[in-house]
Write a protein that holds these residues in place. Structure first.
Motif, PDB file in Angstrom:
ATOM      1  N   PRO A 216       0.697  -1.182   0.168  1.00 51.01           N
ATOM      2  CA  PRO A 216      -0.048   0.180  -0.082  1.00 51.01           C
ATOM      3  C   PRO A 216       0.966   1.337  -0.021  1.00 51.01           C
ATOM      4  N   ASP A 217       0.179   2.264  -0.077  1.00 52.23           N
ATOM      5  CA  ASP A 217       0.892   3.628  -0.493  1.00 52.23           C
ATOM      6  C   ASP A 217       0.270   4.574   0.591  1.00 52.23           C
ATOM      7  N   GLU A 218       0.812   5.740   0.506  1.00 47.76           N
ATOM      8  CA  GLU A 218       0.430   6.849   1.583  1.00 47.76           C
ATOM      9  C   GLU A 218      -1.143   7.111   1.549  1.00 47.76           C
ATOM     10  N   ALA A 219      -1.568   6.959   0.098  1.00 49.36           N
ATOM     11  CA  ALA A 219      -3.071   7.208  -0.304  1.00 49.36           C
ATOM     12  C   ALA A 219      -4.034   6.380   0.432  1.00 49.36           C
ATOM     13  N   VAL A 220      -3.634   4.904   0.505  1.00 50.69           N
ATOM     14  CA  VAL A 220      -4.021   3.873   1.235  1.00 50.69           C
ATOM     15  C   VAL A 220      -4.181   4.130   2.687  1.00 50.69           C
ATOM     16  N   LEU A 221      -3.109   4.626   3.230  1.00 48.58           N
ATOM     17  CA  LEU A 221      -3.268   4.847   4.567  1.00 48.58           C
ATOM     18  C   LEU A 221      -4.112   6.035   4.899  1.00 48.58           C
ATOM     19  N   LYS A 222      -4.176   7.122   4.289  1.00 48.15           N
ATOM     20  CA  LYS A 222      -5.098   7.998   4.551  1.00 48.15           C
ATOM     21  C   LYS A 222      -6.306   7.729   4.330  1.00 48.15           C
ATOM     22  N   ARG A 223      -6.873   6.614   3.506  1.00 48.51           N
ATOM     23  CA  ARG A 223      -8.329   6.016   3.474  1.00 48.51           C
ATOM     24  C   ARG A 223      -8.479   5.588   4.575  1.00 48.51           C
ATOM     25  N   LEU A 224      -7.467   4.768   5.047  1.00 48.64           N
ATOM     26  CA  LEU A 224      -7.737   3.954   6.520  1.00 48.64           C
ATOM     27  C   LEU A 224      -8.166   4.790   7.681  1.00 48.64           C
ATOM     28  N   ALA A 225      -7.129   5.865   7.657  1.00 53.11           N
ATOM     29  CA  ALA A 225      -7.156   6.979   8.871  1.00 53.11           C
ATOM     30  C   ALA A 225      -8.387   7.774   8.672  1.00 53.11           C
ATOM     31  N   LYS A 226      -8.962   8.044   7.536  1.00 57.16           N
ATOM     32  CA  LYS A 226     -10.355   8.712   7.522  1.00 57.16           C
ATOM     33  C   LYS A 226     -11.572   8.044   7.978  1.00 57.16           C
TER      34      LYS A 226
ATOM     35  N   THR B 213     -16.205   3.034   9.846  1.00 60.38           N
ATOM     36  CA  THR B 213     -14.921   2.869  11.155  1.00 60.38           C
ATOM     37  C   THR B 213     -14.954   4.369  11.307  1.00 60.38           C
ATOM     38  N   ARG B 214     -14.549   4.637  12.823  1.00 61.01           N
ATOM     39  CA  ARG B 214     -14.283   5.996  13.223  1.00 61.01           C
ATOM     40  C   ARG B 214     -12.839   6.363  12.575  1.00 61.01           C
ATOM     41  N   PRO B 215     -12.485   7.505  12.495  1.00 59.53           N
ATOM     42  CA  PRO B 215     -11.281   7.930  12.165  1.00 59.53           C
ATOM     43  C   PRO B 215     -10.193   7.376  13.048  1.00 59.53           C
ATOM     44  N   CYS B 216      -8.893   6.928  12.417  1.00 57.73           N
ATOM     45  CA  CYS B 216      -7.854   6.306  13.342  1.00 57.73           C
ATOM     46  C   CYS B 216      -6.620   6.770  12.680  1.00 57.73           C
ATOM     47  N   ARG B 217      -5.528   6.389  13.231  1.00 61.19           N
ATOM     48  CA  ARG B 217      -4.137   6.546  12.832  1.00 61.19           C
ATOM     49  C   ARG B 217      -3.583   5.501  12.196  1.00 61.19           C
ATOM     50  N   ALA B 218      -3.089   5.575  11.183  1.00 62.16           N
ATOM     51  CA  ALA B 218      -2.352   4.706  10.222  1.00 62.16           C
ATOM     52  C   ALA B 218      -1.153   5.051   9.902  1.00 62.16           C
ATOM     53  N   ASN B 219      -0.200   4.224   9.789  1.00 64.44           N
ATOM     54  CA  ASN B 219       1.116   4.567   9.500  1.00 64.44           C
ATOM     55  C   ASN B 219       1.938   3.336   9.255  1.00 64.44           C
ATOM     56  N   PHE B 220       2.940   3.154   8.391  1.00 68.79           N
ATOM     57  CA  PHE B 220       3.928   2.231   8.114  1.00 68.79           C
ATOM     58  C   PHE B 220       4.708   1.732   9.187  1.00 68.79           C
ATOM     59  N   VAL B 221       4.956   0.737   9.654  1.00 75.27           N
ATOM     60  CA  VAL B 221       5.898   0.382  10.768  1.00 75.27           C
ATOM     61  C   VAL B 221       6.784  -0.949  10.052  1.00 75.27           C
ATOM     62  N   GLU B 222       8.027  -0.910  11.009  1.00 76.67           N
ATOM     63  CA  GLU B 222       9.126  -2.025  10.892  1.00 76.67           C
ATOM     64  C   GLU B 222       8.916  -2.931  12.202  1.00 76.67           C
ATOM     65  N   PRO B 223       8.483  -4.055  11.839  1.00 75.66           N
ATOM     66  CA  PRO B 223       8.076  -4.719  13.223  1.00 75.66           C
ATOM     67  C   PRO B 223       9.690  -5.021  14.101  1.00 75.66           C
ATOM     68  N   PRO B 224       9.544  -4.829  15.198  1.00 77.53           N
ATOM     69  CA  PRO B 224      10.740  -4.657  16.083  1.00 77.53           C
ATOM     70  C   PRO B 224      11.493  -6.225  15.984  1.00 77.53           C
TER      71      PRO B 224
ATOM     72  N   TRP C 245       3.994  -3.908   6.585  1.00 77.99           N
ATOM     73  CA  TRP C 245       3.603  -3.809   7.862  1.00 77.99           C
ATOM     74  C   TRP C 245       3.120  -2.626   8.128  1.00 77.99           C
ATOM     75  N   ILE C 246       1.540  -2.279   8.530  1.00 80.33           N
ATOM     76  CA  ILE C 246       0.879  -1.103   8.812  1.00 80.33           C
ATOM     77  C   ILE C 246       0.587  -1.257  10.339  1.00 80.33           C
ATOM     78  N   GLU C 247       0.578  -0.086  11.036  1.00 76.51           N
ATOM     79  CA  GLU C 247       0.057   0.096  12.175  1.00 76.51           C
ATOM     80  C   GLU C 247      -1.534   1.018  12.131  1.00 76.51           C
ATOM     81  N   LEU C 248      -2.366   0.424  12.739  1.00 77.15           N
ATOM     82  CA  LEU C 248      -3.518   1.013  12.906  1.00 77.15           C
ATOM     83  C   LEU C 248      -4.066   1.184  14.431  1.00 77.15           C
ATOM     84  N   ALA C 249      -4.304   2.362  14.646  1.00 76.85           N
ATOM     85  CA  ALA C 249      -4.489   2.784  16.100  1.00 76.85           C
ATOM     86  C   ALA C 249      -6.016   3.260  16.285  1.00 76.85           C
ATOM     87  N   ILE C 250      -7.044   2.100  16.628  1.00 80.82           N
ATOM     88  CA  ILE C 250      -8.442   2.612  16.730  1.00 80.82           C
ATOM     89  C   ILE C 250      -8.932   2.557  17.873  1.00 80.82           C
TER      90      ILE C 250
END
Length: 189
Positions: free
Chosen positions: A79-89, A98-109, A129-134
């Motif tokens: 996915p690209d940044e546009a996909v993350l913006k759609r998820l966040a919206k 779904t409620r707005p959320c935070r979505a970003n790319f992450v590297e697993p530890p 890997w993406i992180e969604l904070a809902i």
């Protein structure tokens, strides 16, 4: 009034009664009288909180309290940044938006444990890997969200609830620990 953090292993169902083919919470947590505050489906893994305090369960699990739950989703594709913006919206899933959320790319530890069994590997299809904070937590919500934007979830790890983080707690799959009562974790306790 115990509050227990469990790193729920993949394949474990969120009930204490024994199951014919799967592990249950009773296989990992021996403290009597506690129940999960929220759920993780059997195919998801990571942080699960358990308590015998009904009011605390409600503060953790109910969306009206807006306690953030962080999920790490390994998705099929790139996915690209546009996909993350759609998820966040917020995503229209048909039966709800779904409620707005935070979505970003992450590297697993480096401390991310291997999953047993591992996800399917396909050399021609990358994973990301993406992180969604809902603040919700409806049935299979993160999986449905990523699928709705064209990137199905292959692995889902709940990394955190409020200020609690499964990696900071140092819990391996199946390990649990009792947390101090009344600690200030974004409204938990």
């Amino acid at each position: 009034m115990p509050l227990i953090a469990l790193n729920k292993p993949f394949g474990t169902i969120c009930q204490f009664s024994p199951h014919e083919t799967r592990a249950s919470l009773g296989d990992w947590v021996k403290t009597p009288g506690v129940y999960p505050a929220g759920r993780l489906d059997a195919d998801s893994e990571g942080l699960l909180l358990l308590t015998d305090d009904g009011a605390l369960q409600t503060r953790i699990a109910e969306p009206r309290h807006k306690l953030v739950k962080r999920y790490w989703a390994q998705v099929e594709g790139a996915p690209d940044e546009a996909v993350l913006k759609r998820l966040a919206k917020g995503i229209d899933l048909g039966d709800y938006i779904t409620r707005p959320c935070r979505a970003n790319f992450v590297e697993p530890p480096a401390t991310l444990w291997p999953r047993t069994p591992p996800i399917r590997y396909r050399a021609a299809i990358p994973t990301t890997w993406i992180e969604l904070a809902i603040t919700e937590g409806k049935n299979r919500q993160v999986r449905r969200m990523t699928a709705a934007v064209g990137f199905p979830t292959l692995r889902l790890v709940r990394a955190g609830i409020g200020a609690l983080d499964v990696f900071a707690l140092g819990l391996a799959p199946g390990e649990s620990m009792e947390l101090p009562p009344r600690a200030p974790w974004d409204g938990i306790g």
